[in-house]
Design a protein around this motif. Sequence first.
Motif, PDB file in Angstrom:
ATOM      1  N   TYR A  61     -29.424   4.865  21.456  1.00  0.00           N
ATOM      2  CA  TYR A  61     -29.883   5.169  22.812  1.00  0.00           C
ATOM      3  C   TYR A  61     -30.506   3.940  23.466  1.00  0.00           C
ATOM      4  O   TYR A  61     -30.207   3.602  24.610  1.00  0.00           O
ATOM      5  N   TYR A  62     -31.381   3.263  22.735  1.00  0.00           N
ATOM      6  CA  TYR A  62     -32.039   2.080  23.283  1.00  0.00           C
ATOM      7  C   TYR A  62     -31.042   0.940  23.494  1.00  0.00           C
ATOM      8  O   TYR A  62     -31.142   0.202  24.479  1.00  0.00           O
ATOM      9  N   ARG A  63     -30.097   0.798  22.612  1.00  0.00           N
ATOM     10  CA  ARG A  63     -29.073  -0.237  22.789  1.00  0.00           C
ATOM     11  C   ARG A  63     -28.212   0.079  24.016  1.00  0.00           C
ATOM     12  O   ARG A  63     -27.979  -0.788  24.856  1.00  0.00           O
ATOM     13  N   HIS A  64     -27.755   1.313  24.122  1.00  0.00           N
ATOM     14  CA  HIS A  64     -26.908   1.713  25.244  1.00  0.00           C
ATOM     15  C   HIS A  64     -27.608   1.497  26.577  1.00  0.00           C
ATOM     16  O   HIS A  64     -27.002   1.070  27.557  1.00  0.00           O
ATOM     17  N   ASN A  65     -28.895   1.806  26.628  1.00  0.00           N
ATOM     18  CA  ASN A  65     -29.680   1.688  27.856  1.00  0.00           C
ATOM     19  C   ASN A  65     -30.404   0.349  27.979  1.00  0.00           C
ATOM     20  O   ASN A  65     -31.156   0.153  28.932  1.00  0.00           O
ATOM     21  N   ARG A  66     -30.183  -0.538  27.009  1.00  0.00           N
ATOM     22  CA  ARG A  66     -30.822  -1.863  26.963  1.00  0.00           C
ATOM     23  C   ARG A  66     -32.334  -1.739  27.194  1.00  0.00           C
ATOM     24  O   ARG A  66     -32.923  -2.439  28.010  1.00  0.00           O
ATOM     25  N   ARG A  67     -32.923  -0.845  26.434  1.00  0.00           N
ATOM     26  CA  ARG A  67     -34.367  -0.653  26.465  1.00  0.00           C
ATOM     27  C   ARG A  67     -34.950  -1.276  25.209  1.00  0.00           C
ATOM     28  O   ARG A  67     -34.311  -1.315  24.162  1.00  0.00           O
ATOM     29  N   TYR A  68     -36.195  -1.739  25.325  1.00  0.00           N
ATOM     30  CA  TYR A  68     -36.826  -2.431  24.202  1.00  0.00           C
ATOM     31  C   TYR A  68     -38.207  -1.873  23.879  1.00  0.00           C
ATOM     32  O   TYR A  68     -38.626  -1.940  22.736  1.00  0.00           O
ATOM     33  N   GLN A  69     -38.908  -1.366  24.874  1.00  0.00           N
ATOM     34  CA  GLN A  69     -40.268  -0.894  24.664  1.00  0.00           C
ATOM     35  C   GLN A  69     -40.332   0.621  24.744  1.00  0.00           C
ATOM     36  O   GLN A  69     -39.631   1.228  25.550  1.00  0.00           O
ATOM     37  N   MET A  70     -41.164   1.183  23.884  1.00  0.00           N
ATOM     38  CA  MET A  70     -41.326   2.633  23.856  1.00  0.00           C
ATOM     39  C   MET A  70     -42.805   2.983  23.920  1.00  0.00           C
ATOM     40  O   MET A  70     -43.581   2.529  23.094  1.00  0.00           O
ATOM     41  N   SER A  71     -43.161   3.774  24.915  1.00  0.00           N
ATOM     42  CA  SER A  71     -44.483   4.378  24.986  1.00  0.00           C
ATOM     43  C   SER A  71     -44.274   5.830  24.560  1.00  0.00           C
ATOM     44  O   SER A  71     -43.600   6.594  25.269  1.00  0.00           O
ATOM     45  N   LEU A  72     -44.808   6.204  23.421  1.00  0.00           N
ATOM     46  CA  LEU A  72     -44.549   7.534  22.880  1.00  0.00           C
ATOM     47  C   LEU A  72     -44.932   8.633  23.858  1.00  0.00           C
ATOM     48  O   LEU A  72     -44.187   9.598  24.025  1.00  0.00           O
ATOM     49  N   ALA A  73     -46.068   8.492  24.527  1.00  0.00           N
ATOM     50  CA  ALA A  73     -46.527   9.528  25.461  1.00  0.00           C
ATOM     51  C   ALA A  73     -45.557   9.699  26.632  1.00  0.00           C
ATOM     52  O   ALA A  73     -45.397  10.800  27.151  1.00  0.00           O
ATOM     53  N   GLU A  74     -44.905   8.600  27.027  1.00  0.00           N
ATOM     54  CA  GLU A  74     -43.970   8.683  28.145  1.00  0.00           C
ATOM     55  C   GLU A  74     -42.604   9.222  27.716  1.00  0.00           C
ATOM     56  O   GLU A  74     -42.041  10.070  28.395  1.00  0.00           O
ATOM     57  N   VAL A  75     -42.080   8.720  26.605  1.00  0.00           N
ATOM     58  CA  VAL A  75     -40.711   9.102  26.227  1.00  0.00           C
ATOM     59  C   VAL A  75     -40.604  10.509  25.674  1.00  0.00           C
ATOM     60  O   VAL A  75     -39.530  11.101  25.695  1.00  0.00           O
ATOM     61  N   ILE A  76     -41.684  11.056  25.213  1.00  0.00           N
ATOM     62  CA  ILE A  76     -41.649  12.381  24.580  1.00  0.00           C
ATOM     63  C   ILE A  76     -41.198  13.466  25.560  1.00  0.00           C
ATOM     64  O   ILE A  76     -40.723  14.520  25.161  1.00  0.00           O
ATOM     65  N   THR A  77     -41.295  13.183  26.865  1.00  0.00           N
ATOM     66  CA  THR A  77     -40.881  14.162  27.873  1.00  0.00           C
ATOM     67  C   THR A  77     -39.488  13.864  28.437  1.00  0.00           C
ATOM     68  O   THR A  77     -39.035  14.536  29.351  1.00  0.00           O
ATOM     69  N   GLU A  78     -38.827  12.818  27.895  1.00  0.00           N
ATOM     70  CA  GLU A  78     -37.514  12.397  28.394  1.00  0.00           C
ATOM     71  C   GLU A  78     -36.442  12.617  27.326  1.00  0.00           C
ATOM     72  O   GLU A  78     -36.741  12.663  26.140  1.00  0.00           O
ATOM     73  N   PRO A  79     -35.173  12.683  27.764  1.00  0.00           N
ATOM     74  CA  PRO A  79     -34.095  12.678  26.777  1.00  0.00           C
ATOM     75  C   PRO A  79     -34.109  11.344  26.026  1.00  0.00           C
ATOM     76  O   PRO A  79     -34.467  10.334  26.620  1.00  0.00           O
ATOM     77  N   PRO A  80     -33.777  11.287  24.799  1.00  0.00           N
ATOM     78  CA  PRO A  80     -33.264  12.367  23.959  1.00  0.00           C
ATOM     79  C   PRO A  80     -34.348  13.146  23.221  1.00  0.00           C
ATOM     80  O   PRO A  80     -34.049  13.961  22.358  1.00  0.00           O
ATOM     81  N   PHE A  81     -35.620  12.913  23.577  1.00  0.00           N
ATOM     82  CA  PHE A  81     -36.727  13.540  22.858  1.00  0.00           C
ATOM     83  C   PHE A  81     -37.112  14.898  23.414  1.00  0.00           C
ATOM     84  O   PHE A  81     -37.885  15.622  22.812  1.00  0.00           O
ATOM     85  N   SER A  82     -36.590  15.220  24.570  1.00  0.00           N
ATOM     86  CA  SER A  82     -36.882  16.491  25.215  1.00  0.00           C
ATOM     87  C   SER A  82     -35.607  17.022  25.852  1.00  0.00           C
ATOM     88  O   SER A  82     -34.837  16.271  26.439  1.00  0.00           O
ATOM     89  N   ASN A  83     -35.392  18.318  25.700  1.00  0.00           N
ATOM     90  CA  ASN A  83     -34.237  18.967  26.305  1.00  0.00           C
ATOM     91  C   ASN A  83     -34.761  20.156  27.113  1.00  0.00           C
ATOM     92  O   ASN A  83     -35.099  21.195  26.545  1.00  0.00           O
TER      93      ASN A  83
END
Length: 172
Positions: free
Chosen positions: A32-54
Motif C-alpha cells: 500500500y505504501y509503495r503503491h501510494n509512495r507514502r513513507y510516514q505513518m501516524s498511527l492515530a491518523e491512518v487507523i481511520t483510513e483504508p486499508p486499516f478501516s472499512n
Amino acid sequence: MSGLEAGGSSQQPNEDTWKEQKRLWCDLILAYYRHNRRYQMSLAEVITEPPFSNRQIHRSLRIDTLREIVDELVKQGHAVWSGPKGAKDTCLIYWRKPDVWASMIQQWASDHGLCNTVLTLYELANGDDTVGQEFHGLDPATLRRSLEVLQTQGKAQLFVGTSEDDVGVKIF
C-alpha cells in the motif's frame, strides 16, 4: 481485497494464526505504501483510513494491534519508529530498505558522472536530473538514512551546513 478482509480487524488468540495475520498485514502495508509512495505513518491518523478501516462493514484495526504490526516491520528492517524517544505513535515505512535506495542513488550518480560532486538532498530528491528515477520524490528522512548507509560504507560523505535542512552529499 481490503486490509480488513486480508488480515482481519483484531489480533487472533492462536499464535500461529496471529503470526500469519501479522505477515499478511506487513505485506499489505508495504504494498500500500509503495503503491501510494507514502513513507510516514501516524498511527492515530491512518487507523481511520483504508486499508486499516472499512466503513462499509464498520470495522477498523485497533491501534494497539497496528503497533504490534509496525513492531514486526521494525524487526524486519522495513520501518523505524520516528516519534519522541520511546513513543510508538509515528514511524517511517521503508517499502524499499535504505540500503537498496543507497545502491540505486550511487548507481545513478555513477551513471551520470556525478561522483565526487557535491549534491544537495533537494537536488537528489526533487531535481530535474532525477525525474524518472525511482528515488525522485523520496521522503527526506528516508533519503537521509539512505545516504548515511553510503557514508557508513565509505561510499559517500555528508556535509551539514548551518541547519539540518542545509545538507549536501558527495558520492564516491
